[in-house]
Design an enzyme around this catalytic site. Structure first.
Site, short mmCIF file in Angstrom:
data_model
loop_
_atom_site.label_atom_id
_atom_site.label_comp_id
_atom_site.label_asym_id
_atom_site.label_seq_id
_atom_site.Cartn_x
_atom_site.Cartn_y
_atom_site.Cartn_z
N HIS A 89 -33.33 12.31 -0.68
CA HIS A 89 -34.07 11.03 -0.67
C HIS A 89 -34.66 10.67 -2.03
O HIS A 89 -35.27 9.61 -2.17
CB HIS A 89 -35.19 11.08 0.37
CG HIS A 89 -34.68 11.31 1.75
ND1 HIS A 89 -34.19 10.30 2.55
CD2 HIS A 89 -34.55 12.46 2.47
CE1 HIS A 89 -33.81 10.81 3.70
NE2 HIS A 89 -34.00 12.11 3.68
N SER A 120 -37.90 14.22 4.39
CA SER A 120 -37.20 13.09 4.98
C SER A 120 -38.00 12.36 6.05
O SER A 120 -37.80 11.17 6.25
CB SER A 120 -35.85 13.54 5.54
OG SER A 120 -36.02 14.67 6.37
N LYS A 155 -27.53 7.90 1.04
CA LYS A 155 -28.83 7.23 1.01
C LYS A 155 -28.88 6.22 -0.14
O LYS A 155 -28.23 5.20 -0.04
CB LYS A 155 -29.91 8.29 0.99
CG LYS A 155 -30.03 8.86 2.42
CD LYS A 155 -30.41 10.28 2.56
CE LYS A 155 -30.24 10.68 4.03
NZ LYS A 155 -30.22 12.11 4.24
C1 LIG Z 1 -29.78 13.06 5.13
C2 LIG Z 1 -30.11 14.40 4.62
C3 LIG Z 1 -29.14 15.39 4.50
C4 LIG Z 1 -27.75 15.20 5.06
O1 LIG Z 1 -26.99 14.38 4.26
P1 LIG Z 1 -25.70 13.67 4.89
O2 LIG Z 1 -24.88 13.31 3.73
O3 LIG Z 1 -26.21 12.52 5.66
O4 LIG Z 1 -25.04 14.69 5.78
C5 LIG Z 1 -29.47 16.58 3.91
N1 LIG Z 1 -30.73 16.81 3.48
C6 LIG Z 1 -31.71 15.89 3.61
C7 LIG Z 1 -33.08 16.20 3.11
C8 LIG Z 1 -31.43 14.67 4.19
O5 LIG Z 1 -32.39 13.78 4.36
#
Ligand SMILES: *Cc1c(COP(=O)(O)O)cnc(C)c1O
Length: 396
Positions: free
Chosen positions: A210, A182, A242
């Protein structure tokens, strides 16, 4: 306003330390939907730090689908899935995701953070260790803590390091990696890691928050890009916050694992189901992602990535080995990252500086993210601004 109580000294001290280290964080308020051309403090900015990679967060078809689902099924789930909060749109979304990704079953979670807590806490424990990439997302680390499981980390994306740690353990456990990292934007060596896991009888789990929507054939994610299937990755976590542009998350897995998680994943059992209205919007998002519109948006994003990297190549900055929408520029200390972020702001660009503990000490950076919602002109604006700001920043 009267204070609720006297703030304890240790709270004030912790805040003061954060301020002194240039690590204080505060939310800013956007006066617009999640779109590149936003307003903050009544000033216009072009933003380059959202995770809305495909530009779907404000898509008219998603808004319409959310309204329709709300009219038909309401806005609240009303209870957990297992009591009476599992509505027809939840089942429809689970089935559509399972079908798309080639898994037997999908379970929905309210957020990605909770999906990771749920899966890891259910599958790891005192006798079942967790082995993770050093740069895995915080929620994966926290999952191991909730499981009270021995947690070991291997060097970032280093299969040899993973193998060393894995062979040292006399108990089989859970091998966990981000699909796309991320804060760095690079992709995990999924093929080798899945081979390693099966060789040692460890369970392999990928968090592709992602990658899903953005990468691989019809946007199936980092696994699809590597030619892997459910046979290689028994547990795949994806999020809707995302590329999908909505909110929530899922785990795709087998019947047995899904049944097991339904019993033992406390962050699944003890929480209210996703809003059915949000579920409707997410289903519409999935349809766009799978179809021609998704293809067009992924192609546009890919063009932006190529252009950005071409422009940055000639600048004296450290570019990450990333071909994804996440294109960080590592600046080192937090003060410098804050300064560059502020200078960009004066040129109309919004990109929040990312500092420790989100990234390692000395690894403060601009985490620039590109989106299909950006135009080519937006990219030119960004690259011109970076050129100016970084040239000035280096010389002084
Ligand atoms: C954003 C993210 C999460 C968390 O997801 P949310 O739905 O925002 O709680 C989990 N793992 C990774 C790798 C992320 O980038």
């Amino acid at each position: 306003m009267k204070p609720v109580s006297n703030t304890p000294d240790w709270v004030l001290a912790a805040l003061e330390t954060r301020r002194q280290q240039n690590l204080m964080r505060e939310a800013v308020t956007l006066q617009s939907p999640q779109v590149p051309h936003t307003h903050i403090n009544n000033q216009p900015f072009t933003a380059f730090c959202s995770n809305d990679y495909l530009g779907l967060a404000n898509h008219p078809q998603l808004i319409k689908a959310m309204q329709d689902a709300a009219l038909q099924y309401g806005v609240g789930g009303g209870s957990s899935h297992l009591v009476c909060g599992h509505l027809a749109p939840h089942q429809a979304l689970e089935d559509a995701l399972a079908d798309w990704l080639g898994y037997e079953r999908v379970l929905l979670f309210s957020t990605g953070y909770m999906a990771n807590l749920g899966v890891i806490s259910a599958l790891a424990g005192k006798q079942r260790p967790v082995l993770q990439d050093k740069l895995n997302h915080a929620s994966l680390i926290d999952g191991a803590m909730l499981a009270q499981a021995p947690l070991r980390r291997y060097l970032h994306a280093d299969v040899t390091s993973a193998e060393k740690r894995l062979s040292k353990s006399n108990q089989a456990g859970l091998l966990v990696t981000d699909g796309v990292f991320s804060m760095d934007g690079d992709i995990a060596p999924l093929t080798s890691l899945s081979g390693l896991a099966s060789q040692h009888d460890w369970v392999f789990m990928v968090d592709d928050a992602h990658g899903v929507g953005c990468l691989g054939e019809s946007g199936r994610g980092a696994m699809a890009l590597a030619g892997l299937t459910s046979a290689h990755v028994p547990l795949l976590v994806g999020t809707f916050g995302k590329a999908f542009g909505t909110a929530g998350a899922f785990v795709a897995t087998s019947h047995d694992f899904a049944d097991y998680l339904t019993q033992f994943a406390r962050p699944y059992v003890y929480t209210t189901s996703m809003s059915p209205a949000m579920t409707g919007a997410t289903l519409a998002s999935l349809q766009l992602i799978q179809g021609e519109e998704g293809q067009v948006r992924r192609a546009k994003l890919a063009e932006h990535i190529v252009y950005f990297r071409q422009r940055m190549q000639v600048l004296p900055v450290e570019l990450m080995p990333s071909n994804t929408a996440i294109q960080p520029i590592v600046l080192g200390d937090s003060q410098r990252a804050l300064r560059v972020s502020e200078q960009l702001r004066s040129l109309g660009i919004w990109c929040t500086a990312i500092r420790p503990p989100t990234v390692p000490v000395g690894g403060a950076r601009l985490r620039i993210t590109l989106s299909a919602a950006h135009s080519h002109a937006d990219l030119v604006l960004l690259c011109d601004a970076l050129e100016r700001v970084l040239a000035v920043d280096l010389c002084c």
